[in-house]
Scaffold this motif. Structure first.
Motif, mmCIF file in Angstrom:
data_model
loop_
_atom_site.group_PDB
_atom_site.id
_atom_site.type_symbol
_atom_site.label_atom_id
_atom_site.label_comp_id
_atom_site.label_asym_id
_atom_site.label_seq_id
_atom_site.Cartn_x
_atom_site.Cartn_y
_atom_site.Cartn_z
ATOM 1 N N ASN A 252 0.862 -1.175 0.000
ATOM 2 C CA ASN A 252 0.000 0.000 0.000
ATOM 3 C C ASN A 252 0.903 1.231 0.000
ATOM 4 O OD1 ASN A 252 -2.184 1.714 0.344
ATOM 5 N ND2 ASN A 252 -2.724 0.989 2.390
ATOM 6 N N VAL A 253 0.374 2.368 -0.442
ATOM 7 C CA VAL A 253 1.064 3.652 -0.283
ATOM 8 C C VAL A 253 0.129 4.513 0.552
ATOM 9 C CG1 VAL A 253 2.158 5.599 -1.442
ATOM 10 C CG2 VAL A 253 2.151 3.353 -2.538
ATOM 11 N N LEU A 254 0.583 4.876 1.755
ATOM 12 C CA LEU A 254 -0.331 5.442 2.748
ATOM 13 C C LEU A 254 -0.377 6.967 2.694
ATOM 14 C CD1 LEU A 254 0.744 3.141 5.684
ATOM 15 C CD2 LEU A 254 -1.450 3.117 4.521
ATOM 16 N N PRO A 255 -1.585 7.521 2.828
ATOM 17 C CA PRO A 255 -1.737 8.984 2.851
ATOM 18 C C PRO A 255 -1.377 9.542 4.222
ATOM 19 C CG PRO A 255 -3.877 7.926 3.064
ATOM 20 C CD PRO A 255 -2.869 6.817 2.950
ATOM 21 N N GLY A 256 -0.108 9.711 4.494
ATOM 22 C CA GLY A 256 0.323 10.093 5.838
ATOM 23 C C GLY A 256 0.158 8.899 6.769
ATOM 24 N N PHE A 257 -0.004 9.178 8.068
ATOM 25 C CA PHE A 257 -0.051 8.090 9.057
ATOM 26 C C PHE A 257 -1.496 7.647 9.275
ATOM 27 C CE2 PHE A 257 3.857 10.364 9.524
ATOM 28 C CZ PHE A 257 4.785 9.356 9.671
ATOM 29 N N HIS A 258 -2.140 7.254 8.188
ATOM 30 C CA HIS A 258 -3.531 6.824 8.239
ATOM 31 C C HIS A 258 -3.658 5.441 7.621
ATOM 32 C CE1 HIS A 258 -4.906 10.742 9.581
ATOM 33 N NE2 HIS A 258 -4.027 11.251 8.734
ATOM 34 N N ASN A 259 -4.689 4.724 8.051
ATOM 35 C CA ASN A 259 -4.960 3.386 7.517
ATOM 36 C C ASN A 259 -3.804 2.426 7.808
ATOM 37 O OD1 ASN A 259 -6.758 1.647 6.395
ATOM 38 N ND2 ASN A 259 -6.320 2.174 4.263
#
Ligand SMILES: [Zn+2]
Length: 687
Positions: free
Chosen positions: A385-392
Motif C-alpha cells: 500500500n502507499v499510505l496517505p500520511g499516518f492513516h490506515n
C-alpha cells in the motif's frame, strides 16, 4: 429536484476519455473538426464519460461565450460535441482551465498572480505566460462562464485544471490578495506573513471557496454536482494544486505505469472515486503515439486498483483525430471491459505499506525516498500500500516510514497503538527528534537512544542476522550513501552493524571515488536494530536505506537488504511470486475469491519511479519500451499462495480472459501454480 451528492456513476466507468482539442486563436483552419465523427469514435472506444475542453490555457473559447462577444468561435465546438455524445448516451464533463487563461490575462492584467514587486511567476515552458488569481475579478468571470456552460449545455460536471497557485511562498501578492488576506485574517498584513501557515491557509480558503461556488452553479441548473480538479488527492504535483478538499473524485496525472500503480494505491485509501490520467500519445497534446503495449499496461495498472483510467487523446489544432489511435484504444478498452466484474467492488490485500507525505510542500522534499521504498517493495513483489500520511496503518502488517518525513505527536500516538496491537514498523534515519535536537520522538518505539551524528557522508552496513543476507547478497559490508546516527541500545537488539570507513574520505584522504574502504574488524556498533514491543516490533536503520547512490545501477545491495528487512519484519507473505523485478503484483479480495493482477513493466518506460532529478532516472537504468507486441515476453512464473493468510482454500485458479485453468499443486498452508508467460499482463481468479 437537484441531487447534491456525488452520483454513483462517477466511480463505475473503467475507462474515460479526455480529448484535447487545443486550437488557439491563431489557428486559421479547423475544418477537420467533426463533432459527430468524434462522438462516434468515443462510442467505439467505449467511453461512458468524456472530459471535453471548453477552453485551454490559451483561453480560446470553444463555445460562443456571452462574456466575449468580440471573440466568438466559427461554430459551437463544445456544444456540438456534448449534443452528439448525449445522443449516444455518453456523459460530458466540461474541462475548464482555471489557473491559466492567456486571453483573459492579456485583457485583464489586473487579474494576474503577482509577487511582492508586481512581477509575474516564471511560467517558462508553458504555452501560457499567465497565472490567474482567484482573489481577483477573474473568479467571477470564470464562475460566470461556468454558470453559462451549466445553463446552456447538458453537462454532468466540471473538471477544473490548474486549480491552485504555484507552490511557492512568493505568490500571490496582487492587490486583491493583499486586501482579501487582511479582511480574512483581521488586521494582519500579507507582506508580513509571507511564507507563514496563515498565508497557506488563505490560499486554501480562496480555492476551496471557488470550488464550492462551481458546485453551486451545477446544482442551480439541475446538473449532476460533480466537480473534479486536477491533482485532487495525491500531493505530488510539483507545479501547482496545493492539496485541498472539495473534489468529488481524486484525480492525478500519472503518465507512467509505475506511477499509475503508486498513486492508485495512495488514492484507494480514501474510499472515494478516483481517476488516474495518462495519454495515448507520449504526453499531452503530442503528435506521436505511445506503443499499444504501453497504453494497455497503463490501462490495466489503473483499473487493477479499482480506479478509472482516463486517457488523453490529441486532436490536432485543425480538429483531426488519428484513426489508428481510435482503433487501438477500442481494442484495449474492450479487454479492460471484459474484466469488468473482476475490477469493480474489490478490496485490496496488503502485507506492507509505505507512508507517503500528505503535504504538497513536504512532498517536494521527501519524494525521492518515498518513491525509493515503493520501488523496493514493488520490485520485491510484496503486496504493498502507499499510505496517505499516518492513516490506515491497520491495513497492513508492516509499515515503512521513509527518512525525513515529519511525524507529529498525534502520528506518534497512532504508531504506538499500531505496534501495541501487533503492527510492525520499519523506520530509517533521519527520523524526528524532540525539539529538533533532542532525543528521538519515537525513542520508546525504536528502543535506542540518539547519541549524535557520525561526521562522514558514507558508511557501510554489515548484517549479522542471516535473514538479511538472503537472495544472492554479497558477503562484503554494504555501502550506504548516507550519514549515520550513532545510537545506544535501550531495549532493541542489533541485526546489522554499522561500519565506518577505515579513514573518512576527504580531499586529503581519497583513494578513488565515493568512499574509502570499510574498517577491518570494527567494534560492534548498531546499524539496524529491532525492538520487540507488545505484540509488534520496530526496526530502525541508523543509515537512510533509501538514499540514492550514483552507482545504484550496478550496486543492488541496499535494495536487497531493504527487501530482506521487510521480509524479516513481515514473517510470512500472503503470496510469493518468483519473477524478475519488472513484474508488479496486485491482489484484491472480492467476496470469497481473490483476484491477482500481474503487470509486466518490461513494457514500461523505466524500471523505477522517476523523481524530479533526472540523475535518479539515469541511476535507475533506463530501459527501452518494448513495442513489438510480444506475448511471450517472460518465462512461466511460479506463484505460491498462502492459504491461511488469504483465508481461502483454492479449488480453481483461472487465467482471464483466456479461461485457462491452472493446476494447483500442494495441499498444506501453501499451494502453488505455474503462471504462463506473462505478456503485458495477466489476471488470475482464485476461488
Ligand atoms: Zn492574488
Amino acid at each position: 429536484m437537484a441531487i447534491e451528492s456525488t452520483p454513483t456513476w462517477l466511480g463505475e466507468d473503467l475507462v474515460r476519455g479526455m480529448p484535447h482539442f487545443i486550437s488557439p486563436a491563431w489557428v486559421k483552419d479547423r475544418s477537420h473538426f467533426d463533432a459527430a465523427a468524434t462522438a462516434a469514435a468515443w462510442e467505439k472506444i467505449g467511453f461512458e464519460v468524456v472530459h471535453f475542453l471548453t477552453k485551454h490555457h490559451d483561453g480560446f473559447m470553444l463555445w460562443p461565450s456571452e462574456f466575449c462577444p468580440d471573440d466568438q468561435p466559427e461554430i459551437d465546438y463544445f456544444g456540438q460535441q456534448v449534443a452528439e455524445c448525449a445522443r449516444r448516451g455518453i456523459k460530458s464533463i466540461a474541462y475548464y482551465s482555471v489557473g491559466h487563461d492567456n486571453w483573459a490575462g492579456s485583457k485583464h492584467p489586473e487579474w494576474l498572480v503577482r509577487d511582492q514587486h508586481g512581477d509575474l511567476p516564471d511560467t517558462s515552458g508553458w504555452n501560457s505566460p499567465t497565472w490567474m488569481c482567484l482573489s481577483s475579478g477573474y473568479a467571477d468571470f470564470a464562475l460566470g462562464q461556468m454558470e453559462e456552460l451549466a445553463r446552456k449545455y447538458e453537462i454532468s460536471g466540471l473538471w477544473l485544471d490548474i486549480c491552485g497557485l504555484p507552490v511557492d511562498e512568493n505568490y500571490c501578492f496582487c492587490d486583491n490578495c493583499r486586501r482579501g488576506f487582511t479582511e480574512w485574517a483581521g488586521a494582519a498584513n500579507l507582506d508580513n506573513m509571507k511564507g507563514s501557515e496563515e498565508m497557506w491557509q488563505y490560499k486554501l480558503h480562496i480555492h476551496s471557496e471557488f470550488v464550492k461556488k462551481t458546485r453551486a452553479v451545477l446544482v442551480k441548473h439541475g446538473r449532476d454536482p460533480v466537480v473534479i480538479f486536477n491533482g485532487a488527492g495525491a500531493p505530488y504535483n510539483k507545479r501547482y494544486a496545493q492539496r485541498f478538499e472539495g473534489s468529488d473524485s481524486e484525480s492525478s496525472e500519472c503518465h507512467d505505469p509505475l506511477l499509475v500503480g503508486t498513486i492508485g494505491r495512495l488514492h484507494r485509501n480514501m474510499h472515494k472515486p478516483f481517476e488516474l490520467l495518462s495519454c495515448s500519445e507520449t504526453t499531452w497534446v503530442h503528435p506521436v503515439l505511445k506503443p499499444d503495449t504501453l497504453v494497455e499496461l497503463e490501462a490495466f495498472a489503473a483499473t487493477a486498483h479499482g480506479g478509472t483510467y482516463t486517457v488523453g487523446i490529441t486532436h490536432t489544432p485543425e480538429g483531426w483525430l488519428s484513426p489508428g489511435n481510435i482503433d487501438r484504444l477500442a481494442a484495449i478498452t474492450s479487454k479492460v471491459k471484459a474484466n469488468r466484474d473482476l475490477l469493480i467492488g474489490t478490496e485490496p490485500i496488503y502485507d506492507v505499506g509505505v507512508v507517503s507525505s500528505w503535504d504538497n510542500r513536504e512532498m517536494r522534499r521527501v519524494m525521492p525516498q518515498i518513491w525509493r521504498w515503493v520501488d523496493f517493495v514493488r520490485q520485491g513483489h510484496f503486496l504493498f500500500n502507499v499510505l496517505p500520511g499516518f492513516h490506515n496503518l491497520e491495513a497492513q502488517r508492516v509499515v515503512i516510514i521513509p527518512g525525513g518525513l515529519h511525524i507529529g505527536d498525534d502520528d506518534a500516538d497512532r504508531l504506538r497503538r499500531y505496534v501495541e496491537g501487533g503492527g510492525n514498523l520499519i523506520v530509517e534515519s533521519p527520523t524526528p527528534r524532540r525539539g529538533g535536537d533532542g532525543g528521538y520522538l519515537l525513542a520508546d518505539l525504536l528502543g535506542v537512544e540518539y547519541d549524535g551524528l557520525s561526521e562522514s557522508q558514507w558508511h557501510f552496513m554489515e548484517p549479522t542476522d542471516d535473514a538479511l543476507r538472503e537472495d544472492g547478497m554479497t558477503d562484503d559490508p554494504l555501502m550506504a550513501a548516507s550519514t549515520a546516527d550513532i545510537v545506544t541500545l535501550n531495549g532493541a537488539e542489533t541485526v546489522t552493524n554499522l561500519v565506518h570507513q577505515f579513514v573518512p574520505m576527504d580531499l586529503a584522504h581519497m583513494v578513488w571515488t565515493q568512499a574509502n574502504a570499510p574498517q577491518q574488524d570494527p567494534a560492534a556498533e548498531p546499524g539496524i536494530t529491532i525492538h520487540r514491543l507488545g505484540k509488534g516490533s520496530v526496526a530502525f536503520s541508523v543509515c537512510q536505506l533509501s538514499s540514492r547512490d550514483p552507482k545504484d545501477d550496478t550496486s543492488p545491495w541496499l535494495t536487497t537488504l531493504s527487501q530482506n528487512l521487510v521480509e524479516l519484519m513481515l514473517g510470512e507473505r500472503s503470496l510469493e511470486l518468483t519473477a524478475g523485478p519488472l513484474v508488479e503484483v496486485v491482489a484484491n479480495r472480492q467476496g470469497d475469491r481473490a483476484i491477482v493482477h500481474l503487470l509486466n513493466h518490461a513494457y514500461g518506460p523505466a524500471p523505477a519511479l522517476r523523481t524530479w532529478q533526472a540523475s535518479d532516472v539515469a541511476g535507475a537504468g533506463y530501459s527501452v519500451i518494448q513495442s513489438r507486441g510480444e506475448t511471450d515476453f517472460t518465462a512461466a512464473l511460479k506463484l505460491r499462495l498462502n492459504v491461511v493468510r488469504l483465508g481461502l482454500k483454492p479449488t480453481s485458479v483461472t487465467v482471464v480472459p483466456d479461461g485457462e485453468s491452472l493446476e494447483i499443486r500442494g495441499d498444506g498452508d501453501w499451494v502453488e501454480v505455474t503462471v504462463p508467460p506473462l505478456g503485458i499482463h495477466k489476471t488470475l481468479v482464485i476461488e
